[in-house]
Design a protein around this motif. Sequence first.
Motif, mmCIF file in Angstrom:
data_model
loop_
_atom_site.group_PDB
_atom_site.id
_atom_site.type_symbol
_atom_site.label_atom_id
_atom_site.label_comp_id
_atom_site.label_asym_id
_atom_site.label_seq_id
_atom_site.Cartn_x
_atom_site.Cartn_y
_atom_site.Cartn_z
ATOM 1 N N GLU A 63 0.828 -1.209 0.000
ATOM 2 C CA GLU A 63 0.000 0.000 0.000
ATOM 3 C C GLU A 63 0.860 1.255 0.000
ATOM 4 O O GLU A 63 0.511 2.258 -0.626
ATOM 5 C CB GLU A 63 -0.936 -0.009 1.217
ATOM 6 N N LEU A 64 1.978 1.202 0.689
ATOM 7 C CA LEU A 64 2.890 2.337 0.716
ATOM 8 C C LEU A 64 3.626 2.494 -0.611
ATOM 9 O O LEU A 64 3.828 3.612 -1.092
ATOM 10 C CB LEU A 64 3.911 2.163 1.844
ATOM 11 N N HIS A 65 4.019 1.354 -1.186
ATOM 12 C CA HIS A 65 4.871 1.378 -2.378
ATOM 13 C C HIS A 65 4.398 0.315 -3.373
ATOM 14 O O HIS A 65 4.905 -0.803 -3.388
ATOM 15 C CB HIS A 65 6.328 1.122 -1.990
ATOM 16 N N PRO A 66 3.442 0.652 -4.217
ATOM 17 C CA PRO A 66 2.838 -0.351 -5.096
ATOM 18 C C PRO A 66 3.777 -0.943 -6.137
ATOM 19 O O PRO A 66 3.526 -2.051 -6.631
ATOM 20 C CB PRO A 66 1.699 0.418 -5.773
ATOM 21 N N SER A 67 4.848 -0.263 -6.480
ATOM 22 C CA SER A 67 5.809 -0.814 -7.444
ATOM 23 C C SER A 67 7.004 -1.481 -6.771
ATOM 24 O O SER A 67 7.475 -2.528 -7.215
ATOM 25 C CB SER A 67 6.335 0.289 -8.375
ATOM 26 N N PHE A 68 7.491 -0.871 -5.702
ATOM 27 C CA PHE A 68 8.762 -1.301 -5.104
ATOM 28 C C PHE A 68 8.568 -1.736 -3.646
ATOM 29 O O PHE A 68 9.234 -1.241 -2.743
ATOM 30 C CB PHE A 68 9.790 -0.167 -5.202
ATOM 31 N N TYR A 69 7.664 -2.686 -3.439
ATOM 32 C CA TYR A 69 7.368 -3.140 -2.083
ATOM 33 C C TYR A 69 8.115 -4.411 -1.707
ATOM 34 O O TYR A 69 8.198 -4.766 -0.532
ATOM 35 C CB TYR A 69 5.857 -3.399 -1.935
#
Length: 356
Positions: A63-69
């Motif tokens: 949720e915080l980082h949809p590409s780089f989680y």
Amino acid sequence: MKTLFPIAMLLSFSLNAQNLPKFTDDIAMKLAEKPMKCINQEYPNKTAHIINNEKEATLTPAELHPSFYGCFDWHSSVHGHWMLVRLLKSKPNLSDKKEIIEILEASFQPEKIKEEAAYFTKYQISANFERTYGWAWLLKLDEELMTWDDPQAKIWHQNLKPLTDEILRLWKTYLPKQTYPNRTGVHPNSAFAMAFALDWARTSNDRIFENQLVEKAKYFYLKDHKTPAYLEPDGSDFFSPSLEIADLMRRILPQKEFVKWFNGFYDKKSIANISEIPVISDINDFQTVHLVGLSFSRAWTMKGISKYLPENHPLKKQLATTSDLFLANALPLLFQGNYGGDHWLASFAVYALSEE
């Protein structure tokens, strides 16, 4: 299923640095398996998000980082993406090329990247998130896409632009205010980040940013003399603080000026110390395994410095040979640990193997 190098290949890595294996498609694919596995692996995860209120406490990494989680933390995910782009670009016949493209395509969706860019202004105290290690790898990823004459890469590069622009804005704001460099051997190291940023600035013809970086590098390091590299490394270093500085300065000084600076920067005691292979007592420890990365970063910095030194310099051949020794030592170790190394070390290996 975890793939291991055959024992014979591992021994050839560690015992014969003069005959390092070529960076073949097979080796590239074995390395690619690391980020391919972890880019969509959300846990375990070190978000580094500063929680400002109860609502934010429930936000997941995705949720915080949809590409780089994935890949344990944001910066490792970013340089895992860089690595896959580099391999597609330089090794077009990889066996899992289709799967790699699918992974990258999912990450580079415009709406996801816009959300990644918004993170830096959406939350309190988020402007310094990943400053400047993650910023540097994001620019390296953008540079890799920028210099790839491929239709899909051009789309991905355009999709990444909102995040690249945001990182650039943050860095241009921060750099004039950065009074002192970070001389650590881990993430905040200023010289490493500035070297990658300078590469990006020159590739993109951003003369303003380039000049900012050059002048700041001179301000930070031009007067450095007799660096105490005999004290390196710290117990969890994956950078050599002194070599990162030298690798930056060879980018900004004319060769004759660099040689004069370099000769005053190192003495024999320090050169001897940074040429020793790091002792890794527990490869499964998430901090101690950093020392494998130290071998890779020493390899690429020594290689770059060696190439820039004139033919008659007494350290030119020594640095090149030592670079190979570090690479030969570190490659087999990459495949012997756990997720503490799996989530990031392959990127360091690819950079050390392929950077010219």
